[in-house]
Design a protein around this motif. Structure first.
Motif, mmCIF file in Angstrom:
data_model
loop_
_atom_site.group_PDB
_atom_site.id
_atom_site.type_symbol
_atom_site.label_atom_id
_atom_site.label_comp_id
_atom_site.label_asym_id
_atom_site.label_seq_id
_atom_site.Cartn_x
_atom_site.Cartn_y
_atom_site.Cartn_z
ATOM 1 N N PRO A 115 0.885 -1.221 0.044
ATOM 2 C CA PRO A 115 -0.064 -0.009 -0.068
ATOM 3 C C PRO A 115 0.848 1.307 -0.119
ATOM 4 C CG PRO A 115 -0.922 -1.537 1.710
ATOM 5 C CD PRO A 115 0.414 -2.263 1.114
ATOM 6 N N ILE A 116 1.924 1.387 0.781
ATOM 7 C CA ILE A 116 2.763 2.285 0.830
ATOM 8 C C ILE A 116 3.326 2.681 -0.609
ATOM 9 C CG2 ILE A 116 4.946 3.281 2.012
ATOM 10 C CD1 ILE A 116 4.240 2.194 4.336
ATOM 11 N N GLY A 117 3.764 1.572 -1.235
ATOM 12 C CA GLY A 117 4.395 1.450 -2.852
ATOM 13 C C GLY A 117 3.284 2.115 -3.592
ATOM 14 N N LEU A 122 1.893 6.652 -6.866
ATOM 15 C CA LEU A 122 0.718 7.733 -7.484
ATOM 16 C C LEU A 122 1.244 9.216 -7.193
ATOM 17 C CD1 LEU A 122 -2.535 6.238 -6.187
ATOM 18 C CD2 LEU A 122 -1.865 6.403 -8.729
ATOM 19 N N SER A 123 2.149 9.358 -6.064
ATOM 20 C CA SER A 123 2.374 10.737 -5.685
ATOM 21 C C SER A 123 3.660 11.183 -6.732
ATOM 22 C CB SER A 123 2.914 10.771 -4.376
ATOM 23 O OG SER A 123 4.412 10.063 -4.130
ATOM 24 N N LEU A 151 -1.374 16.681 8.193
ATOM 25 C CA LEU A 151 -2.069 16.809 9.360
ATOM 26 C C LEU A 151 -3.797 16.407 9.169
ATOM 27 C CD1 LEU A 151 -2.398 17.836 12.208
ATOM 28 C CD2 LEU A 151 -3.176 20.144 11.257
ATOM 29 N N LEU A 152 -4.314 16.943 7.941
ATOM 30 C CA LEU A 152 -5.587 16.548 7.538
ATOM 31 C C LEU A 152 -5.813 15.164 7.341
ATOM 32 C CD1 LEU A 152 -6.774 19.703 5.577
ATOM 33 C CD2 LEU A 152 -7.171 19.282 7.800
ATOM 34 N N SER A 153 -4.913 14.420 6.425
ATOM 35 C CA SER A 153 -5.195 13.193 6.045
ATOM 36 C C SER A 153 -4.836 12.371 7.400
ATOM 37 C CB SER A 153 -3.983 12.734 5.142
ATOM 38 O OG SER A 153 -2.869 12.864 5.598
ATOM 39 N N SER A 154 -4.071 12.745 8.547
ATOM 40 C CA SER A 154 -3.889 11.781 9.479
ATOM 41 C C SER A 154 -4.971 11.852 10.451
ATOM 42 C CB SER A 154 -2.669 12.388 10.197
ATOM 43 O OG SER A 154 -2.916 13.637 11.015
ATOM 44 N N PHE A 201 -1.586 12.131 -2.174
ATOM 45 C CA PHE A 201 -0.975 10.874 -2.111
ATOM 46 C C PHE A 201 0.244 10.810 -1.320
ATOM 47 C CE2 PHE A 201 -3.248 10.526 -6.402
ATOM 48 C CZ PHE A 201 -4.246 10.031 -5.980
ATOM 49 N N GLU A 202 1.023 11.593 -1.559
ATOM 50 C CA GLU A 202 2.338 11.812 -0.523
ATOM 51 C C GLU A 202 2.106 11.977 0.755
ATOM 52 O OE1 GLU A 202 6.241 12.110 0.236
ATOM 53 O OE2 GLU A 202 5.184 11.392 -1.176
ATOM 54 N N ALA A 203 1.060 12.724 1.051
ATOM 55 C CA ALA A 203 0.587 12.872 2.798
ATOM 56 C C ALA A 203 0.023 11.323 3.266
ATOM 57 C CB ALA A 203 -0.730 13.897 2.903
ATOM 58 N N ILE A 204 -0.629 10.842 2.344
ATOM 59 C CA ILE A 204 -1.274 9.386 2.868
ATOM 60 C C ILE A 204 -0.035 8.472 3.054
ATOM 61 C CG2 ILE A 204 -2.499 7.559 2.363
ATOM 62 C CD1 ILE A 204 -4.525 9.344 0.864
ATOM 63 N N ARG A 205 0.881 8.404 2.157
ATOM 64 C CA ARG A 205 2.009 7.715 2.109
ATOM 65 C C ARG A 205 2.851 7.928 3.458
ATOM 66 N NH1 ARG A 205 7.512 7.419 1.236
ATOM 67 N NH2 ARG A 205 7.650 9.745 0.988
ATOM 68 N N LEU A 206 3.131 9.200 3.709
ATOM 69 C CA LEU A 206 3.766 9.537 4.972
ATOM 70 C C LEU A 206 3.116 9.057 6.301
ATOM 71 C CD1 LEU A 206 5.189 13.136 3.896
ATOM 72 C CD2 LEU A 206 6.373 11.101 4.122
#
Length: 402
Positions: A115-117, A122-123, A151-154, A201-206
């Protein structure tokens, strides 16, 4: 009697030591201390800023200037290069020995790494697609909202409880980027949406990476992370490229860029990941934050110099607000006060030792500020001047045919 005892005791000389004088320091303790690194931490900072800026400018040059408009293929190449390089490093160097302490199983790989990959791919795809539509300067300005997206995605993913104080702290970043967007001269909606998608996508990955690394058994440095993520990301991006871009690309376009140029581009992208490992090990999180801000500013200036990117005064004003908000959010008010005091003290010492040079620096900074301000804000009062029509009119009056 007491006075005599005190005087006589003070006059008695100390006996000379019969044995050898012992050393005042523990030589074994000194030997056990690790030797200081011969390389100054500033070297790692400069290397990371140079490589990070070079990768972004390099990608923009290949995708836009050299007209190789296939960002997914370029991203797939970067990840394939990283996969091969990390596999070789794992076998022939010690830089990836940290992977031996990671309890990686097939189940963990499918549940966490894949999932991280996916979101990493995508990012990267959205981030490179943006270079086809927006300038490097404006892209860096939008990227300032990354802390807000994280912050918002967390909150949305349930990894952290909503905190209105944190949201208020990052509001300055949003306001600054909105102002900068209104001031953008070459605004393209599709590029802006691609960049927002890349940020999401980068925020979700982080956040997924943070959730994975919260356990001590999965602690990984960036290079070990790349060792695990690069193969799955290369496969995912390759599948998208086969459907989307490979049928349209020609070998003539590849040769127009040059195989050696592609090799340098891939090497530059990989060395960036290596430099991050050394930067984290030799500096602190505060230094990395400040280096990131400095890198973004330098990228904006480099974009203006290389591609002649126009920057309006409103855009510069908004970006300054966003950078200030990002520093405040990442460091906090107390840390900013502490470092500001340190800077003020060093500036005062510099003025005391070299007053003439400090005056030159102040005057140069003021002149640079005035130049940037008026070049961005000053309107064009006079119409475009074309002297040919006036010369033709004068020649006609004197009877000379042009």
């Amino acid at each position: 009697m007491a006075d005599e005892k005190e005087r006589s005791s003070g006059e008695i000389p100390r006996p000379e030591p019969k044995g050898p004088i012992l050393p005042t320091t523990n030589s074994d303790a000194e030997k056990s201390q690790p030797p200081k690194s011969p390389v100054h931490p500033a070297f790692y900072v400069i290397t990371w800023i140079s490589l990070s800026s070079s990768v972004i400018l390099f990608n923009k040059w290949i995708l836009d200037t050299l007209d190789f408009r296939y960002p997914v293929i370029l991203t797939t190449y970067h990840l394939t290069f990283a996969t091969v390089a990390t596999q070789l490093m794992a076998r022939y160097t010690t830089l990836l020995d940290g992977r031996k302490s990671v309890k990686m199983t097939g189940r963990v790989y499918l549940r966490a790494i894949v999932p991280i990959g996916l979101f990493f791919s995508l990012s990267l795809i959205c981030g490179n697609l943006t270079y086809l539509y927006l300038s490097v300067a404006f892209i860096q300005m939008i990227k300032a909202t990354t802390p807000v997206a994280v912050l918002l995605s967390s909150w949305a993913m349930g990894l952290a409880p909503p905190n209105m104080r944190q949201l208020l702290n990052v509001s300055a970043i949003v306001v600054g980027v909105v102002v900068a967007s209104f001031g953008e001269i070459k605004f393209v909606w599709i590029g802006f949406l691609y960049q927002l998608g890349g940020l999401l996508f980068e925020a979700i990955r982080l956040n997924l990476v943070q959730a994975l690394l919260s356990s001590a058994e999965y602690k990984m440095d960036p290079l070990v992370s790349l060792y695990y993520f690069a193969p799955i990301c290369a496969a995912m991006n390759g599948a998208v490229a086969l459907i989307w871009e490979v049928p349209k690309v020609s070998m003539g376009e590849v040769y127009n860029v040059g195989l050696f140029t592609f090799f340098l581009n891939g090497m530059c992208a990989f060395l960036l990941n290596v430099s991050v490992v050394f930067l984290i090990g030799k500096t602190s999180a505060v230094i990395m934050t400040l280096c990131g801000v400095l890198k973004d500013v330098l990228l904006v200036l480099a974009s203006m110099a290389i591609w002649g990117t126009p920057i309006s005064g409103l855009q510069a004003f908004g970006y300054t607000i966003a950078l200030g908000g990002m520093i405040y959010y990442k460091l906090g008010l107390e840390s900013i006060k502490t470092y500001a005091g340190e800077v003020g003290r060093h500036w005062a010492e510099f003025g005391a030792t070299r007053p003439a040079l400090r005056k030159v620096v102040v005057i140069g900074a003021v002149l640079l500020f005035i130049f940037v301000l008026f070049s961005g804000l000053a309107p064009t009062y006079a119409p475009e001047y074309n002297p040919s029509q006036y010369l033709a009119g004068a020649a006609e009056k004197v009877g000379v045919s042009s």
